[in-house]
Design a protein around this motif. Structure first.
Motif, PDB file in Angstrom:
ATOM      1  N   LYS A 140      14.237 -32.496   7.116  1.00  0.00           N
ATOM      2  CA  LYS A 140      14.921 -33.653   6.540  1.00  0.00           C
ATOM      3  C   LYS A 140      13.996 -34.862   6.391  1.00  0.00           C
ATOM      4  O   LYS A 140      14.344 -35.846   5.744  1.00  0.00           O
ATOM      5  N   GLN A 141      12.823 -34.779   7.015  1.00  0.00           N
ATOM      6  CA  GLN A 141      11.867 -35.888   6.957  1.00  0.00           C
ATOM      7  C   GLN A 141      10.880 -35.647   5.809  1.00  0.00           C
ATOM      8  O   GLN A 141      10.575 -34.506   5.453  1.00  0.00           O
ATOM      9  N   ASN A 142      10.375 -36.710   5.268  1.00  0.00           N
ATOM     10  CA  ASN A 142       9.439 -36.611   4.147  1.00  0.00           C
ATOM     11  C   ASN A 142       8.023 -36.932   4.616  1.00  0.00           C
ATOM     12  O   ASN A 142       7.353 -37.816   4.072  1.00  0.00           O
ATOM     13  N   TYR A 143       7.589 -36.238   5.676  1.00  0.00           N
ATOM     14  CA  TYR A 143       6.244 -36.473   6.190  1.00  0.00           C
ATOM     15  C   TYR A 143       5.204 -35.837   5.267  1.00  0.00           C
ATOM     16  O   TYR A 143       5.407 -34.731   4.756  1.00  0.00           O
ATOM     17  N   PRO A 144       4.081 -36.501   5.063  1.00  0.00           N
ATOM     18  CA  PRO A 144       3.032 -35.895   4.235  1.00  0.00           C
ATOM     19  C   PRO A 144       2.446 -34.641   4.877  1.00  0.00           C
ATOM     20  O   PRO A 144       1.932 -33.773   4.188  1.00  0.00           O
ATOM     21  N   THR A 145       2.519 -34.574   6.218  1.00  0.00           N
ATOM     22  CA  THR A 145       2.008 -33.409   6.944  1.00  0.00           C
ATOM     23  C   THR A 145       3.130 -32.812   7.770  1.00  0.00           C
ATOM     24  O   THR A 145       3.712 -33.496   8.608  1.00  0.00           O
ATOM     25  N   ALA A 262      23.131 -34.332  19.235  1.00  0.00           N
ATOM     26  CA  ALA A 262      22.545 -35.640  18.921  1.00  0.00           C
ATOM     27  C   ALA A 262      21.684 -35.611  17.667  1.00  0.00           C
ATOM     28  O   ALA A 262      21.400 -36.669  17.091  1.00  0.00           O
ATOM     29  N   LYS A 263      21.258 -34.431  17.240  1.00  0.00           N
ATOM     30  CA  LYS A 263      20.374 -34.314  16.080  1.00  0.00           C
ATOM     31  C   LYS A 263      19.149 -35.224  16.244  1.00  0.00           C
ATOM     32  O   LYS A 263      18.754 -35.960  15.357  1.00  0.00           O
ATOM     33  N   SER A 264      18.550 -35.141  17.432  1.00  0.00           N
ATOM     34  CA  SER A 264      17.439 -36.010  17.795  1.00  0.00           C
ATOM     35  C   SER A 264      16.299 -35.179  18.339  1.00  0.00           C
ATOM     36  O   SER A 264      16.489 -34.325  19.217  1.00  0.00           O
ATOM     37  N   ARG A 265      15.092 -35.444  17.834  1.00  0.00           N
ATOM     38  CA  ARG A 265      13.916 -34.742  18.359  1.00  0.00           C
ATOM     39  C   ARG A 265      13.596 -35.193  19.778  1.00  0.00           C
ATOM     40  O   ARG A 265      13.042 -34.424  20.570  1.00  0.00           O
ATOM     41  N   ILE A 266      13.945 -36.419  20.145  1.00  0.00           N
ATOM     42  CA  ILE A 266      13.771 -36.871  21.526  1.00  0.00           C
ATOM     43  C   ILE A 266      14.620 -36.025  22.460  1.00  0.00           C
ATOM     44  O   ILE A 266      14.163 -35.581  23.524  1.00  0.00           O
ATOM     45  N   GLU A 267      15.868 -35.758  22.053  1.00  0.00           N
ATOM     46  CA  GLU A 267      16.755 -34.974  22.915  1.00  0.00           C
ATOM     47  C   GLU A 267      16.299 -33.526  23.043  1.00  0.00           C
ATOM     48  O   GLU A 267      16.566 -32.868  24.052  1.00  0.00           O
ATOM     49  N   LEU A 268      15.592 -33.016  22.047  1.00  0.00           N
ATOM     50  CA  LEU A 268      15.084 -31.642  22.132  1.00  0.00           C
ATOM     51  C   LEU A 268      14.032 -31.484  23.207  1.00  0.00           C
ATOM     52  O   LEU A 268      13.715 -30.364  23.608  1.00  0.00           O
ATOM     53  N   THR A 269      13.467 -32.600  23.702  1.00  0.00           N
ATOM     54  CA  THR A 269      12.458 -32.537  24.760  1.00  0.00           C
ATOM     55  C   THR A 269      13.076 -32.495  26.167  1.00  0.00           C
ATOM     56  O   THR A 269      12.343 -32.550  27.156  1.00  0.00           O
TER      57      THR A 269
END
Length: 450
Positions: A140-145, A262-269
């Motif tokens: 869902k993110q538009n990161y270049p990498t 939560a749909k959070s990458r922080i919570e995935l840790t």
């Protein structure tokens, strides 16, 4: 529920996997050292928990049968990276519940070089849901990498990136955390790595994932660590008031629905597990973050140390990077975090990691940590995390009945943080139970290896 006390600790050096030492040699060395430190023999151990991740069925029995075949319960534990501290909690619970007056926790690991992998290719991995959600969130993110590299590194790197995006932290904060831990490790002879890069050198090192460079990652390691836990009655009966360290608070938590909801990458840790575990441990010990002086924290990757400052309540939500700015995570600051060098430096033999933290913190509370000693330690905190998931937070302190002993450390011999010694056959025989087999599969030196 009664109280429990650490009366003995032991550790091997954590080292690069080279296939030179078997797991049973690593485990028995740690256990022998812990028993010598406690001044007791294996006869007096009534329960044991053995932690390891990469091994078959009853590896704990193979390790501990070298000390005796006394018929006690031995439980084998695998809780991913929090395996060692999970074994420690089982020993603490056995004593606190009155099931044993003396219990032993031992953790060990012989690992393969390189990134973590699974031996099983015919079934879903336990963390399949976490990895799948990470891919969905990243897409869902538009990161270049896009994120690449080892799975665990991708999770923690993405969590650190989200923290930067939400709260204004920068990669520099995580580079500085890594440099700080490596700086601490220089004084730790048990550490796998003992070099001191600047944060700029950390930033410029070889990339492992999109966010992580090599010095920001914990290495695979071989090693063992152990702790002997006892009741107050046992401590006083054996005159160990100068050795005993109270386990004032502890908690073992697993994931809650917030992990996925939560749909959070922080919570995935595993941040939520750490929040809940620390709150329970603080409440049990009757202390707060402001009462802690020294912390051994699960910095499997540098971003996780930043995230964990928030989770442990060291900072207000979103302000963890200010701890780095103020140098409040090192000597002279508010807390000393990872004086051992942390997982990034001292190594990460999964089954031994949590018990290695107990080893270092017990020495800190006793005032026996040598060059690593933090001044005026009253309360010490351990944080050990395993994705998939489990988190253990423990708080150690001197008990009310503690007294400075008249015996010297030479009585115990292995808890001096400024040296690393192997065990001898005489050491093994000193702590073996009367009921034992003469068969010892490991190679134990006639004289200690320095």
């Amino acid at each position: 529920m009664g109280k429990a006390y650490v009366i003995g600790v032991g550790s091997t050096k954590f080292d690069k996997p080279r296939g030179q030492r078997e797991y049973d040699e690593l485990g028995v060395e740690a256990a022998v050292k812990a028993l010598i430190d406690a001044g007791i023999t294996y006869d007096q151990v009534e329960s044991a928990a053995a932690g390891y991740v990469y091994g078959d069925s009853t590896c704990g029995q193979r390790v501990l049968y070298q000390l005796g075949m006394t018929g006690i319960p031995i439980v084998n534990v695998n809780n991913n990276c929090s395996t060692g501290s999970s074994a420690f909690v089982l020993a603490v619970q056995a004593v606190a519940a009155g099931q044993a007056d003396c219990a032993l926790a031992v953790g060990f690991e012989r690992m393969a070089p390189g990134s973590l992998g699974s031996a099983y290719k015919d079934r879903l991995p336990p963390m399949e849901g976490t990895h799948r959600q990470l891919v969905e969130l990243e897409n869902k993110q538009n990161y270049p990498t896009k994120e690449t590299g080892p799975g665990a590194g991708r999770i923690f790197g993405a969590g650190g990136l989200e923290y930067c995006e939400k709260y204004g932290a920068t990669p520099e904060h995580m580079y500085k955390i890594s440099a700080k831990n490596h700086r601490h490790s220089v004084k730790n002879p048990y550490s796998q790595f003992r070099f001191e890069p600047t944060w700029q050198e950390v930033a410029g090192a070889r990339k492992i994932t999109r966010e992580l460079t090599l010095p920001m990652c914990s290495p695979t390691s071989d090693g063992g660590a152990a702790a002997v836990v006892a009741s107050e009655a046992f401590v006083k009966k054996h005159g160990l008031e100068d050795r005993a360290v109270e386990v004032a608070g502890w908690a073992l938590t697993t994931d809650a629905p917030v992990l996925y909801n939560a749909k959070s990458r922080i919570e995935l840790t595993g941040a939520d597990m750490a929040r809940r575990a620390s709150k329970k441990a603080y409440a049990m010990a009757g202390v707060g973050p402001e009462d802690i002086q020294v912390i051994e924290l699960h910095d499997c990757f540098a971003p996780n140390e930043l995230l964990t400052y928030d989770a442990l309540g060291l900072s207000k939500p979103g302000e963890a990077h200010h701890i780095v700015d103020r140098n409040d995570n090192t000597y002279g600051g508010k807390w000393v975090v990872n004086p051992s060098g942390g997982l990034e430096s001292k190594g990460h033999p999964l089954g031994a990691t949590g018990l290695g933290m107990i080893f270092y913190l017990t020495l800190q509370v006793r005032g026996e940590a040598g060059d690593l000693q933090v001044p005026n330690v009253r309360n010490a905190l351990q944080h050990n995390l395993g994705l998939g998931g489990a988190c253990v937070v423990s708080i150690l302190r001197k008990p009310e009945f503690w007294k400075k002993g008249s015996t010297s450390q030479d009585r115990y011999g292995y808890n001096v943080a400024n040296e690393v010694r192997g065990i001898t056959k005489a050491d093994l025989n000193k702590v073996r139970a009367k009921q034992h087999s003469d068969y010892v599969p490991v190679k134990v030196a006639d004289q200690a290896r320095l």
